[in-house]
Design a protein around this motif. Sequence first.
Motif, PDB file in Angstrom:
ATOM      1  N   LEU A 164     -46.420  18.255 -18.918  1.00 45.83           N
ATOM      2  CA  LEU A 164     -46.569  17.241 -19.334  1.00 45.83           C
ATOM      3  C   LEU A 164     -44.887  16.146 -18.964  1.00 45.83           C
ATOM      4  CD1 LEU A 164     -47.849  17.877 -23.170  1.00 45.83           C
ATOM      5  CD2 LEU A 164     -48.956  16.379 -21.176  1.00 45.83           C
ATOM      6  N   ILE A 165     -44.217  17.099 -19.354  1.00 46.91           N
ATOM      7  CA  ILE A 165     -43.118  15.946 -18.741  1.00 46.91           C
ATOM      8  C   ILE A 165     -43.355  15.048 -17.218  1.00 46.91           C
ATOM      9  CG2 ILE A 165     -40.660  14.958 -17.712  1.00 46.91           C
ATOM     10  CD1 ILE A 165     -40.204  17.632 -21.246  1.00 46.91           C
ATOM     11  N   LYS A 166     -43.434  16.204 -16.458  1.00 42.65           N
ATOM     12  CA  LYS A 166     -43.342  15.676 -14.578  1.00 42.65           C
ATOM     13  C   LYS A 166     -44.650  14.516 -14.302  1.00 42.65           C
ATOM     14  CE  LYS A 166     -42.382  19.872 -12.446  1.00 42.65           C
ATOM     15  NZ  LYS A 166     -40.944  20.594 -13.268  1.00 42.65           N
ATOM     16  N   GLU A 167     -45.813  14.899 -15.652  1.00 44.37           N
ATOM     17  CA  GLU A 167     -46.794  13.840 -15.147  1.00 44.37           C
ATOM     18  C   GLU A 167     -46.672  12.408 -16.190  1.00 44.37           C
ATOM     19  OE1 GLU A 167     -50.406  16.241 -16.501  1.00 44.37           O
ATOM     20  OE2 GLU A 167     -50.221  16.984 -14.896  1.00 44.37           O
ATOM     21  N   GLU A 168     -45.848  12.458 -16.853  1.00 46.64           N
ATOM     22  CA  GLU A 168     -44.783  11.694 -17.802  1.00 46.64           C
ATOM     23  C   GLU A 168     -45.660  11.054 -18.620  1.00 46.64           C
ATOM     24  OE1 GLU A 168     -44.641   7.984 -14.501  1.00 46.64           O
ATOM     25  OE2 GLU A 168     -43.007   9.530 -13.742  1.00 46.64           O
ATOM     26  N   LYS A 169     -46.712  12.245 -19.737  1.00 48.89           N
ATOM     27  CA  LYS A 169     -47.315  12.041 -21.121  1.00 48.89           C
ATOM     28  C   LYS A 169     -46.833  12.588 -22.044  1.00 48.89           C
ATOM     29  CE  LYS A 169     -51.325  12.824 -18.237  1.00 48.89           C
ATOM     30  NZ  LYS A 169     -52.306  14.141 -17.376  1.00 48.89           N
ATOM     31  N   LYS A 172     -44.601  13.920 -28.001  1.00 46.04           N
ATOM     32  CA  LYS A 172     -44.468  13.639 -29.045  1.00 46.04           C
ATOM     33  C   LYS A 172     -45.681  15.279 -30.325  1.00 46.04           C
ATOM     34  CE  LYS A 172     -44.641   9.520 -32.220  1.00 46.04           C
ATOM     35  NZ  LYS A 172     -43.627   9.729 -32.615  1.00 46.04           N
ATOM     36  N   TYR A 173     -44.097  15.601 -30.701  1.00 45.43           N
ATOM     37  CA  TYR A 173     -44.660  16.466 -31.668  1.00 45.43           C
ATOM     38  C   TYR A 173     -45.163  17.538 -31.100  1.00 45.43           C
ATOM     39  CZ  TYR A 173     -47.043  11.816 -34.262  1.00 45.43           C
ATOM     40  OH  TYR A 173     -46.620  10.986 -34.537  1.00 45.43           O
ATOM     41  N   LEU A 174     -44.446  17.664 -29.923  1.00 46.51           N
ATOM     42  CA  LEU A 174     -43.938  19.728 -29.829  1.00 46.51           C
ATOM     43  C   LEU A 174     -42.980  19.527 -29.444  1.00 46.51           C
ATOM     44  CD1 LEU A 174     -46.690  18.961 -26.368  1.00 46.51           C
ATOM     45  CD2 LEU A 174     -46.631  20.380 -28.348  1.00 46.51           C
ATOM     46  N   VAL A 175     -41.872  18.658 -29.097  1.00 43.47           N
ATOM     47  CA  VAL A 175     -40.388  18.733 -29.380  1.00 43.47           C
ATOM     48  C   VAL A 175     -40.109  17.947 -30.496  1.00 43.47           C
ATOM     49  CG1 VAL A 175     -40.481  19.720 -27.396  1.00 43.47           C
ATOM     50  CG2 VAL A 175     -39.830  17.728 -28.232  1.00 43.47           C
ATOM     51  N   PRO A 176     -38.747  18.022 -31.312  1.00 42.89           N
ATOM     52  CA  PRO A 176     -38.406  17.637 -32.391  1.00 42.89           C
ATOM     53  C   PRO A 176     -37.787  16.390 -31.609  1.00 42.89           C
ATOM     54  CG  PRO A 176     -37.440  19.970 -32.811  1.00 42.89           C
ATOM     55  CD  PRO A 176     -38.079  19.649 -31.479  1.00 42.89           C
ATOM     56  N   ASP A 177     -37.895  15.151 -32.622  1.00 39.43           N
ATOM     57  CA  ASP A 177     -38.049  13.852 -32.019  1.00 39.43           C
ATOM     58  C   ASP A 177     -36.031  13.747 -31.031  1.00 39.43           C
ATOM     59  OD1 ASP A 177     -40.541  13.097 -33.105  1.00 39.43           O
ATOM     60  OD2 ASP A 177     -39.315  12.200 -35.102  1.00 39.43           O
ATOM     61  N   GLN A 178     -35.476  14.217 -31.882  1.00 34.77           N
ATOM     62  CA  GLN A 178     -34.144  14.991 -31.275  1.00 34.77           C
ATOM     63  C   GLN A 178     -34.183  14.669 -29.459  1.00 34.77           C
ATOM     64  OE1 GLN A 178     -34.740  15.444 -33.810  1.00 34.77           O
ATOM     65  NE2 GLN A 178     -33.865  15.235 -35.215  1.00 34.77           N
ATOM     66  N   VAL A 179     -35.013  16.118 -29.508  1.00 36.16           N
ATOM     67  CA  VAL A 179     -35.194  17.032 -28.279  1.00 36.16           C
ATOM     68  C   VAL A 179     -35.709  15.861 -27.757  1.00 36.16           C
ATOM     69  CG1 VAL A 179     -35.876  19.022 -27.383  1.00 36.16           C
ATOM     70  CG2 VAL A 179     -35.051  18.629 -29.647  1.00 36.16           C
ATOM     71  N   GLU A 180     -37.069  15.119 -27.639  1.00 36.73           N
ATOM     72  CA  GLU A 180     -37.685  14.535 -26.644  1.00 36.73           C
ATOM     73  C   GLU A 180     -37.036  13.378 -26.183  1.00 36.73           C
ATOM     74  OE1 GLU A 180     -41.780  11.846 -26.507  1.00 36.73           O
ATOM     75  OE2 GLU A 180     -40.595  11.901 -28.966  1.00 36.73           O
ATOM     76  N   ALA A 181     -35.878  13.033 -27.523  1.00 36.39           N
ATOM     77  CA  ALA A 181     -34.439  11.705 -27.029  1.00 36.39           C
ATOM     78  C   ALA A 181     -33.487  11.752 -25.981  1.00 36.39           C
ATOM     79  CB  ALA A 181     -33.887  10.846 -28.568  1.00 36.39           C
ATOM     80  N   LEU A 182     -33.155  13.190 -26.167  1.00 32.29           N
ATOM     81  CA  LEU A 182     -32.288  14.017 -25.256  1.00 32.29           C
ATOM     82  C   LEU A 182     -33.373  14.257 -23.622  1.00 32.29           C
ATOM     83  CD1 LEU A 182     -29.532  14.988 -25.027  1.00 32.29           C
ATOM     84  CD2 LEU A 182     -30.564  17.047 -25.421  1.00 32.29           C
ATOM     85  N   ILE A 183     -34.437  14.790 -24.007  1.00 37.45           N
ATOM     86  CA  ILE A 183     -34.913  14.404 -22.009  1.00 37.45           C
ATOM     87  C   ILE A 183     -35.595  13.319 -21.885  1.00 37.45           C
ATOM     88  CG2 ILE A 183     -37.515  15.558 -21.159  1.00 37.45           C
ATOM     89  CD1 ILE A 183     -37.455  17.757 -23.929  1.00 37.45           C
ATOM     90  N   LYS A 184     -35.253  12.776 -22.627  1.00 34.66           N
ATOM     91  CA  LYS A 184     -35.682  11.182 -22.126  1.00 34.66           C
ATOM     92  C   LYS A 184     -34.068  10.572 -21.805  1.00 34.66           C
ATOM     93  CE  LYS A 184     -39.871   9.763 -24.357  1.00 34.66           C
ATOM     94  NZ  LYS A 184     -40.505   8.363 -25.233  1.00 34.66           N
ATOM     95  N   SER A 185     -33.278  10.614 -21.694  1.00 33.41           N
ATOM     96  CA  SER A 185     -31.534  10.138 -21.604  1.00 33.41           C
ATOM     97  C   SER A 185     -31.200  10.565 -20.681  1.00 33.41           C
ATOM     98  CB  SER A 185     -31.197   9.677 -22.726  1.00 33.41           C
ATOM     99  OG  SER A 185     -31.237  11.307 -23.205  1.00 33.41           O
ATOM    100  N   LYS A 186     -31.826  11.837 -20.272  1.00 29.77           N
ATOM    101  CA  LYS A 186     -31.669  13.363 -19.402  1.00 29.77           C
ATOM    102  C   LYS A 186     -31.740  12.831 -18.711  1.00 29.77           C
ATOM    103  CE  LYS A 186     -27.087  14.169 -21.629  1.00 29.77           C
ATOM    104  NZ  LYS A 186     -25.596  14.070 -20.992  1.00 29.77           N
ATOM    105  N   GLY A 187     -33.217  13.094 -18.471  1.00 28.35           N
ATOM    106  CA  GLY A 187     -34.813  13.138 -17.291  1.00 28.35           C
ATOM    107  C   GLY A 187     -34.749  13.951 -16.942  1.00 28.35           C
ATOM    108  N   PHE A 188     -34.913  15.111 -18.519  1.00 29.05           N
ATOM    109  CA  PHE A 188     -35.063  16.881 -18.022  1.00 29.05           C
ATOM    110  C   PHE A 188     -36.116  17.010 -17.515  1.00 29.05           C
ATOM    111  CE2 PHE A 188     -31.308  17.797 -20.928  1.00 29.05           C
ATOM    112  CZ  PHE A 188     -30.192  17.937 -20.199  1.00 29.05           C
ATOM    113  N   PHE A 189     -36.729  18.033 -16.605  1.00 21.47           N
ATOM    114  CA  PHE A 189     -38.053  18.223 -16.219  1.00 21.47           C
ATOM    115  C   PHE A 189     -38.626  17.356 -15.208  1.00 21.47           C
ATOM    116  CE2 PHE A 189     -36.624  20.061 -20.860  1.00 21.47           C
ATOM    117  CZ  PHE A 189     -36.655  21.826 -20.116  1.00 21.47           C
ATOM    118  N   HIS A 190     -37.928  16.138 -14.533  1.00 19.08           N
ATOM    119  CA  HIS A 190     -38.327  15.684 -13.840  1.00 19.08           C
ATOM    120  C   HIS A 190     -39.029  16.194 -12.062  1.00 19.08           C
ATOM    121  CE1 HIS A 190     -40.286  12.394 -16.142  1.00 19.08           C
ATOM    122  NE2 HIS A 190     -39.011  12.522 -17.206  1.00 19.08           N
TER     123      HIS A 190
END
Length: 190
Positions: A164-169, A172-190
């Motif tokens: 989903l991250i690779k597809e830019e979808k 939300k709700y699959l990971v805790p909010d703080q984890v989602e924020a960290l993934i976005k800020s670091k660009g993980f899994f792109h």
Amino acid sequence: MEIGLFFGSFNPIHTGHMIIANLVKETTSVDEVWFIVSPQNPFKKNKNLLHEFDRLDMVNAAIGDDYQFRSSDVEFNMPRPSYTIDTLTVLQEKYPDKKFRLIIGEDNLSSFPKWKNHEMILEHYGLIVYPRPNSEPSDLSSHENVRMIDAPEVDISATLIRKLIKEEKSIKYLVPDQVEALIKSKGFFH
């Protein structure tokens, strides 16, 4: 003090992990759950596996200020591949006052007898087993040192989250909010 050890690559840690950890803490004699982040296995190269310190950061983000959860990088400094029994031995030597229990999914119970020194793990530590979809029945489920817990069969897949991250979808709700924020800020899994 009794500690439940939840091993995983946590690539990324997700809501399913957190639900299981919380249920173990709430429904067993465990006082704390420690998330043991497994390093990259040198024999199983996985280009989708984030660096172990990035995965540890995500676990810490998921835990936040919950004092009953803790992350551990104990395996980062151990010979690789690390076997569960070796990690348990290191932790027991470091924390002789604690009683450790291993948390595993029911899908791992039928193959558990193939684990290195599985009898020792059963005898000295014991297992807390949570339900998993499509698990094979195991004779071990009635063992005196195996505690089967009642929990939802959470089938959230880290593979799906990465896709989903690779597809830019949204994840939300699959990971805790703080984890989602960290993934976005670091660009993980792109």
